[in-house]
Enzyme design. Structure first.
Site, PDB file in Angstrom:
ATOM      1  N   ASP A 167      -5.930   5.049 -15.627  1.00  9.51           N
ATOM      2  CA  ASP A 167      -6.934   4.264 -14.901  1.00  9.51           C
ATOM      3  C   ASP A 167      -6.260   3.586 -13.706  1.00  9.51           C
ATOM      4  O   ASP A 167      -5.626   2.544 -13.842  1.00  9.51           O
ATOM      5  CB  ASP A 167      -7.511   3.237 -15.889  1.00  9.51           C
ATOM      6  CG  ASP A 167      -8.563   2.348 -15.260  1.00  9.51           C
ATOM      7  OD1 ASP A 167      -8.700   2.346 -14.024  1.00  9.51           O
ATOM      8  OD2 ASP A 167      -9.242   1.640 -16.025  1.00  9.51           O
ATOM      9  N   LYS A 173       0.854  -1.200   0.000  1.00 10.63           N
ATOM     10  CA  LYS A 173       0.000   0.000   0.000  1.00 10.63           C
ATOM     11  C   LYS A 173       0.887   1.247   0.000  1.00 10.63           C
ATOM     12  O   LYS A 173       0.594   2.247  -0.652  1.00 10.63           O
ATOM     13  CB  LYS A 173      -0.936  -0.028   1.212  1.00 10.63           C
ATOM     14  CG  LYS A 173      -2.004   1.058   1.205  1.00 10.63           C
ATOM     15  CD  LYS A 173      -1.581   2.366   1.826  1.00 10.63           C
ATOM     16  CE  LYS A 173      -2.713   3.371   1.814  1.00 10.63           C
ATOM     17  NZ  LYS A 173      -2.332   4.674   2.377  1.00 10.63           N
ATOM     18  N   HIS A 198       4.018  12.078  10.107  1.00 10.89           N
ATOM     19  CA  HIS A 198       2.586  12.181   9.822  1.00 10.89           C
ATOM     20  C   HIS A 198       1.921  13.276  10.641  1.00 10.89           C
ATOM     21  O   HIS A 198       1.096  14.013  10.139  1.00 10.89           O
ATOM     22  CB  HIS A 198       1.900  10.856  10.165  1.00 10.89           C
ATOM     23  CG  HIS A 198       1.810   9.938   8.987  1.00 10.89           C
ATOM     24  ND1 HIS A 198       1.020   8.828   8.977  1.00 10.89           N
ATOM     25  CD2 HIS A 198       2.403   9.961   7.783  1.00 10.89           C
ATOM     26  CE1 HIS A 198       1.148   8.202   7.830  1.00 10.89           C
ATOM     27  NE2 HIS A 198       1.987   8.877   7.081  1.00 10.89           N
TER      28      HIS A 198
HETATM   29  C1  MEV Z   1       0.641   4.655   4.915  1.00 12.66           C
HETATM   30  O1  MEV Z   1      -0.169   5.301   3.963  1.00 12.66           O
HETATM   31  C2  MEV Z   1       1.648   3.746   4.248  1.00 12.66           C
HETATM   32  C3  MEV Z   1       2.484   2.878   5.194  1.00 12.66           C
HETATM   33  O2  MEV Z   1       1.625   2.141   6.062  1.00 12.66           O
HETATM   34  C4  MEV Z   1       3.318   1.945   4.352  1.00 12.66           C
HETATM   35  C5  MEV Z   1       4.062   0.898   5.131  1.00 12.66           C
HETATM   36  O3  MEV Z   1       3.633   0.521   6.236  1.00 12.66           O
HETATM   37  O4  MEV Z   1       5.071   0.404   4.580  1.00 12.66           O
HETATM   38  C6  MEV Z   1       3.349   3.733   6.097  1.00 12.66           C
END
Ligand code: MEV
Length: 434
Positions: free
Chosen positions: A286, A270, A384
């Site tokens: 897309d 992700k 973050h």
């Molecule tokens: C957050 O958007 C993405 C992470 O969770 C990716 C990861 O854990 O490697 C920080």
């Protein structure tokens, strides 16, 4: 591009950022004016023709990631994304990797795959043989259905036959699946592929005595892969109390966990897609197609695994590698209609489709490096929370300079929530009115 104007880009005010992009020759005077006048909008007339039941535009922040050096070329990368800290992390990772020589990339064939599944085929082996013998004929019939792509050097080039066995029902051979490999040149090419597959269906039914059930491109674009690699000397990884070697080894171990455990692999991947999707979306491609294909590719061994590999070489450097199926285009779809997509292509210097693949896969590798490096060292929340504090300040109603003021106080507060942001804003406004 003159990167001297782009130094400390993140510290500049909004309009100065746009001006810097113009001075650095990343955007034109006209694009600068559009951005300064806040008129980068999809007009409602165009949008109304793009989808059904159109009611309004749904906006997304468009930003630029800095410091990318891909195959020795400096690039500014446009990213459309709502998640705070992705662009900051991307630029940070690209800076470290850039200082170590940047990304090196390769792309394979750029073939899309059309899939035609036939059911009720009386003899699957005989049908398979007949299709293989008629290969030339099938390809030329497919090409006749879309002569313009053939004129541009593309078209149907190869064919494969697969017998699909039903593993939910005693592995019974059930369907025949015909793959046609099609070069769609600069387009992602879904329409080209689908037209060709529909056109050859009657002939395949005749050859096999079966019934065509599905005639559609597969998003599992295994004939359209892009790879990016980077090599980072360990000393460049040193941070806080961690030595460079420790950070390197922790990144390698974290990736090993994502290789053996699907629960971690999904989150790890992700993080890669944070960067990939943002460029895919900005470039008008897309992103659902890319997401679907990428996750299938992560499962190609039979288990869902990490898409990146991080290892060390004999010199002790950290070596990263990422391969992704990236069937993206530079023409077609919304690319030449959407003003944001047009601007994104211009920011990247109008790359052709293979180059766009090279950019996207490198951003994916950088994004993964940034996320895993932060996770195995200071943790992800520090970076973050700074940006999250700004989002909270905006949600609390702060405007202009007050956003940063609220965020700065919030960052040092014990409770970082909306109520606290509202209270801080109230105090600032009361002070302001005194
Ligand atoms: C957050 O958007 C993405 C992470 O969770 C990716 C990861 O854990 O490697 C920080």
């Amino acid at each position: 591009m003159d990167t001297t104007y782009l130094k400390k880009f993140y510290k500049k005010k909004h309009d100065d950022k746009i001006n810097a992009l113009f001075l650095a020759d990343v955007i034109s005077k006209q694009e600068k004016d559009v951005l300064l006048n806040r008129t980068l909008e999809l007009d409602s007339d165009t949008a109304n023709h793009m989808i059904e039941n159109y009611v309004g535009n749904y906006s997304m922040p468009l930003g630029v990631a800095m410091n990318y050096i891909i195959d020795q070329e400096e690039l500014v990368v446009p990213m459309a994304i709502e998640e705070p800290s992705v662009i900051a992390a991307s630029s940070f990772a690209a800076k470290i990797i850039g200082s170590a020589g940047g990304f090196k990339t390769t792309v394979t064939g750029r073939m899309m795959i059309g899939q035609l599944t036939l059911k009720a085929v009386p003899n699957l082996e005989v049908a398979e043989q007949k299709i293989k013998e008629a290969k030339k004929d099938i390809l030329s019939r497919a090409n006749e259905a879309h002569p313009s792509i053939v004129k541009r050097g593309g078209g149907a080039k190869n064919l494969e036959v697969r017998i699909l066995t039903d593993d939910t029902n005693n592995n019974i051979p059930t369907y025949l699946s015909v793959h046609v490999h099609i070069s769609t040149q600069e387009a992602m090419g879904a329409n080209i592929v689908n037209t060709m597959m529909e056109s050859i269906a009657p002939y395949l039914e005749e050859l096999t005595q079966g019934k065509a059930l599905l005639r559609i491109l597969t998003n599992y674009a295994t004939e359209c892969l892009a790879t990016s690699t980077c090599v980072i000397p360990a000393h460049k990884l040193k941070t806080g109390e961690f030595s460079g070697e420790e950070v390197r080894d922790r990144i390698i171990e974290a990736t090993q966990i994502a290789t053996i455990d699907p629960y971690r692999a999904v989150t790890h991947n992700k993080g890669i897609m944070n960067g990939v999707d943002a460029v895919v979306l900005a470039s008008g491609n897309d992103w659902r197609a890319i997401e679907a294909g990428v996750h299938a590719y992560a499962s190609r061994s039979g288990q869902y695994r990490s898409l990146t590999s991080w290892t060390k070489n004999d010199a002790g450097d950290l070596v990263g590698e990422l391969t992704l199926p990236l069937p993206v285009g530079t023409v077609g779809g919304s690319i030449s209609i959407h003003p944001g997509a047009k601007l994104a292509h211009s920011i990247m210097g109008h790359p052709n489709a293979p180059k766009l693949e090279r950019i996207i896969v490198s951003v994916g590798l950088a994004q993964n490096f940034a996320a895993v490096r932060a996770l195995v060292t200071e943790g992800i929340q520090k970076g973050h929370m700074g940006l999250h504090a700004r989002s909270l300040a905006i949600s609390a109603g702060a405007k202009g300079d007050h956003i940063q003021q609220v965020a700065d106080i919030l960052k040092h507060s014990k409770h970082k929530n909306l109520q606290r942001a509202k209270n801080i804003l109230l105090n600032i406004l009361e002070e302001f009115e005194k």
